[in-house]
Design a protein around this motif. Structure first.
Motif, PDB file in Angstrom:
ATOM      1  N   GLN A 515       0.847  -1.182   0.000  1.00  0.00           N
ATOM      2  CA  GLN A 515       0.000   0.000   0.000  1.00  0.00           C
ATOM      3  C   GLN A 515       0.883   1.233   0.000  1.00  0.00           C
ATOM      4  N   THR A 517       1.376   5.006   0.870  1.00  0.00           N
ATOM      5  CA  THR A 517       0.788   5.912   1.854  1.00  0.00           C
ATOM      6  C   THR A 517       1.878   6.857   2.348  1.00  0.00           C
ATOM      7  N   LEU A 552      -5.665   0.445   7.367  1.00  0.00           N
ATOM      8  CA  LEU A 552      -4.410   0.108   6.704  1.00  0.00           C
ATOM      9  C   LEU A 552      -3.871  -1.225   7.207  1.00  0.00           C
ATOM     10  N   GLY A 589      -8.439   8.656   5.219  1.00  0.00           N
ATOM     11  CA  GLY A 589      -7.162   8.247   4.681  1.00  0.00           C
ATOM     12  C   GLY A 589      -6.609   6.991   5.342  1.00  0.00           C
ATOM     13  N   SER A 591      -2.876   6.006   6.994  1.00  0.00           N
ATOM     14  CA  SER A 591      -1.565   6.551   7.332  1.00  0.00           C
ATOM     15  C   SER A 591      -0.863   5.675   8.357  1.00  0.00           C
ATOM     16  N   ASP A 739      -9.966   3.186   1.070  1.00  0.00           N
ATOM     17  CA  ASP A 739      -8.799   3.741   1.741  1.00  0.00           C
ATOM     18  C   ASP A 739      -8.815   5.264   1.754  1.00  0.00           C
TER      19      ASP A 739
END
Length: 787
Positions: A515, A517, A552, A589, A591, A739
């Motif tokens: 991913q 990020t 995440l 988001g 993170s 996401d």
């Protein structure tokens, strides 16, 4: 006109109230079907046309700096079609009369002609002229927000150099249809602008002469983006490549694509709730009509009408009601498509929107409504067709009533005779009673979906802006700098407190999962940026290890205590193994978080920071804004109170529309179910009620018998309706999860109360209409009718 057709007209007139109620429920289903699918089709077609016309790129690659000759090597990568290099720079913008800080992005335009890719669609004025270093084109949304027109002046600061420019035009770009600042979720057109400037003066201001820091390209027919991204990243790595992304992951396109996905999911749910309720109502009405017209059916067959003609007669009645609802729904859906289009055009800055009402959508709406009508009445029509004349001449056998479970349990003695009559009649046809209750329950559930968004947004704002992000201002620098810069900010008049942070783009890997990020490094004892675990308890940032957002962590299938591979997408592109220390709750988001010193050690940097969080003294915000504008190293400033205001404004525009729509449509469902149930009950029991009046029951008592059933049915349907509503809201929350953002399942008590109150009010209105008919009941005429 044949006699059987005259009978049809009379039946429709006699059932006009019930038929209209069913048609309106049917119209709700068709309107939502048309609204969602027509809006979806309009946006999809418009997006495809805009992307094609303006040559939207398929791969985007930021980098630090590369000589222009590298473009030829990029073009040699197999499967690359077109390549366009650019200079892209963060800027601060100063608009006369607007004191708050404005951040933005400025992109170069070629010296001659239009860009090869990501062309502009001019909305006013013209593009910049070759050789002019003082002209700029602004995004239409930014210009409108500030009332700017061609000829107006504005100032920009590029890498510490302030330059005064003249606005010569406004435009829309396929790259910024969702015009969001990096890390933003909702657009703020006043405080974030997109600009375009001639290549040579922008390159000179940003120290990019003969070089570029951003490249976009398209693919050969049939090629995959990943087949190009890997060699492109390898080629750009020595030049500070930040990792190429495909169009599917480009921020603006991602937001638009996610919205289209949500529209498609909504079109598969809400229309069929309405159509299902309409089918049930048609079944009840036609079943009762067949029961009351047994003698008429026998007479029709005696006069030579066959089974087909009788069946067609009742199907025509269903068809008229269904088509009336469908036509009303198509008209309402076309209007609602326009309304939704205006809402989307305020959020997504498309150059144009092709409003479409495809024949397939209309055909699908008609087919769905006809199928609902046919399925709802199939059993009733079949019963009418199979009814033999000799049998039909006899009245229906009288209903057999038994004591209810309540009465058999001994509790029935505490109820009055009218109340026991209510309970026995409801228990006489449990299937019909259950379906009527389900219809009312669905009205309650739909009302809850309208208010659910408000509850969710309030919770998210309280968590994000109230508990987690507590600064007044967030300041970011043009490039990582020394922590000494924070002391300079703290020394500004009006600044009370400051805390530094470091942000770095990374790619996290766990086996085959990865991913892209960012990791945010914050001070461990931070009071302005706080983290909360999945139980919403404040988390003390560990001195080492990586803290991930819960979503995440799910994407990477990793738990605390396990290792992740961290690939840094800037500088030397370091690759490190880092342990996961904890998981935090986050809705915006995806993170990762680390202790600031630990992140700098991971990057091999000294005490570097990317920006700072500030709190300011009350009444000093304007002076602080002015001081920040003169700081050349500041790339952008985010004002927390304005973020909250903008968040509310955008959500209110969308929430009010759906809340109002859900309220009206749910009220129509409640009225349709309650009114039809009451009218049918009145038809079925008019002789019984008239007999009770003759026996001495008052008008109020017989009204209680009839309307008490409706009240009991409504009250009994509300609790399961609240439960179904919670399930629907949970489905919506899961449906929009991505996401980019997630929404929690939050339902406040006033949402439950609102849903129940609207349904009760709709039911009360229906009861009043039926009560008027009950008051006009002709006892003599009713008692003369045959059983």
């Amino acid at each position: 006109m044949r006699a059987i057709d005259r009978k049809l007209a009379r039946d429709l007139w006699h059932l006009r109230g019930q038929a209209l109620a069913i048609a309106l429920v049917m119209a709700c289903g068709v309107a939502t079907y048309v609204m969602f699918l027509a809006t979806l089709d309009s946006l999809q077609v418009t997006r495809a046309e805009v992307y094609r016309t303006l040559r939207f790129a398929e791969v985007f690659a930021p980098l630090t700096r590369a000589p222009e000759r590298i473009a030829a090597r990029i073009a040699e990568i197999p499967a690359v079609d077109r390549v366009d290099t650019r200079v892209v720079a963060p800027v601060t913008i100063d608009v006369s009369g607007f004191a708050e800080p404005i951040t933005g992005l400025i992109t170069s335009l070629p010296a001659q002609g239009e860009p090869l890719l990501n062309r502009l669609f001019l909305k006013s004025g013209r593009s910049v002229e070759p050789g002019r270093d003082d002209e700029v084109v602004a995004s239409e949304a930014f210009a409108e927000a500030h009332g700017l027109e061609p000829g107006d002046a504005l100032a920009v600061t590029i890498k510490g150099r302030r330059k005064r420019l003249t606005l010569v035009g406004t435009a829309v770009s396929p790259e910024h249809i969702a015009q969001l600042r990096p890390g933003g979720v909702f657009p703020d057109f006043k405080r974030y602008g997109v600009l375009w400037m001639a290549r040579e003066p922008l390159a000179a201001a940003f120290e990019m002469e003969g070089a570029f820091n951003h490249v976009v390209l398209t693919l050969a027919r049939g090629a995959s983006a990943q087949a190009v991204i890997d060699p492109l990243d390898d080629l750009l790595r020595p030049y500070g490549g930040g990792g190429a992304v495909a169009r599917a992951d480009q921020l603006s396109n991602r937001f638009l694509s996610d919205e289209l996905r949500q529209l498609e999911n909504s079109s598969r749910l809400f229309p069929y709730i309405f159509l299902g309720v309409a089918a049930f109502l048609l079944n009840v009405v036609v079943t009762r009509l067949v029961g009351t017209q047994r003698e008429q059916i026998a007479a029709l067959k005696a006069f030579g009408y066959g089974n087909g003609a009788v069946g067609l007669h009742f199907l025509k009645l269903v068809l008229v009601i269904t088509m009336t609802g469908a036509l009303i729904g198509i008209g309402a859906g076309a209007w609602l498509t326009r309304v939704m289009g205006e809402i989307y055009m305020g959020f997504f800055r498309l150059p144009w929107l092709e409003y479409r009402l495809p024949a397939g959508v209309i055909g699908g709406a008609l087919a769905a409504s006809l199928a609902a009508g046919a399925l709802g009445t199939l059993v009733a029509v079949r019963a009418a067709v199979r009814l033999r004349p000799a049998e039909a001449m006899r009245p229906e056998p009288p209903a057999v009533y038994r004591r209810t479970l309540i009465e058999r349990g001994g509790i029935g003695r505490v109820f009055t005779a009218p109340t026991r009559m209510i309970l026995r009649h409801l228990g006489h046809r449990p299937g019909k009673t259950a379906l009527a209750g389900l219809g009312i329950a669905m009205a309650v559930a739909i009302l809850m979906t309208g208010r659910f968004q408000e509850d969710t947004v309030t919770f998210m704002m309280d968590l994000h802006f109230g508990l987690s992000q507590r600064e007044d201002l967030a300041v970011s620098f043009v490039e990582p700098t020394s922590r000494r810069a924070v002391h300079e900010l703290t020394a500004l008049p009006g600044v009370e407190h400051s805390e530094s942070f470091r942000s770095v783009g990374v790619r996290l890997r766990n086996g085959h999962r990865s991913q892209r990020t960012a990791i945010l490094g914050v001070e461990p004892d931070s009071t302005l940026k706080r983290l909360f675990d999945t139980e919403l308890r404040q988390l003390e940032l560990p001195r080492s290890g990586l803290v991930l957002s819960d979503y995440l962590a799910g994407l990477l299938a990793v738990r605390p205590g396990e290792q992740l591979t961290v690939e840094v997408l800037e500088g030397e592109r370091l690759v490190r193994e880092v342990g996961v220390a904890a998981v935090v709750r986050q809705y915006l988001g995806v993170s990762g978080y680390m202790d600031l010193d630990a992140l700098n050690r991971l990057l091999g940097e000294g005490a570097a920071i990317s920006g700072a969080y500030l709190t300011v003294e009350p009444g000093t915000a304007q002076s602080v804004y002015a001081a920040l504008k003169d700081r050349p190293r500041i790339a952008g400033t985010t004002v927390r109170v304005q973020e909250i205001h903008n968040f509310r404004r955008i959500m209110d525009e969308t929430m009010l529309f759906w809340t109002a729509l859900a309220t009206v449509f749910a009220a129509l469902i409640a009225v349709g179910v309650v009114y039809n149930s009451a009218r049918i009950a009145l038809t079925e029991r008019s002789r019984d009620l008239a007999t009770l009046r003759v026996l001495g029951f008052t008008r109020g008592e017989i009204s209680y018998i009839l309307l008490g059933e409706l009240a009991f049915l409504t009250l009994a349907a509300i609790p399961p309706g609240l439960f179904i509503g919670r399930l629907l809201c949970g489905y919506i929350a899961a449906m929009v999860e991505s996401d980019l953002y997630r929404i929690p399942l939050i339902l406040e008590p006033d949402t439950y109360a609102f849903a129940a109150a609207v349904v009760l009010a709709a039911s009360a209105l229906s009861a009043l209409v039926v009560r008027r008919r009950l008051d006009r009941l002709d006892l003599v005429a009713v008692l003369k009718t045959r059983e």
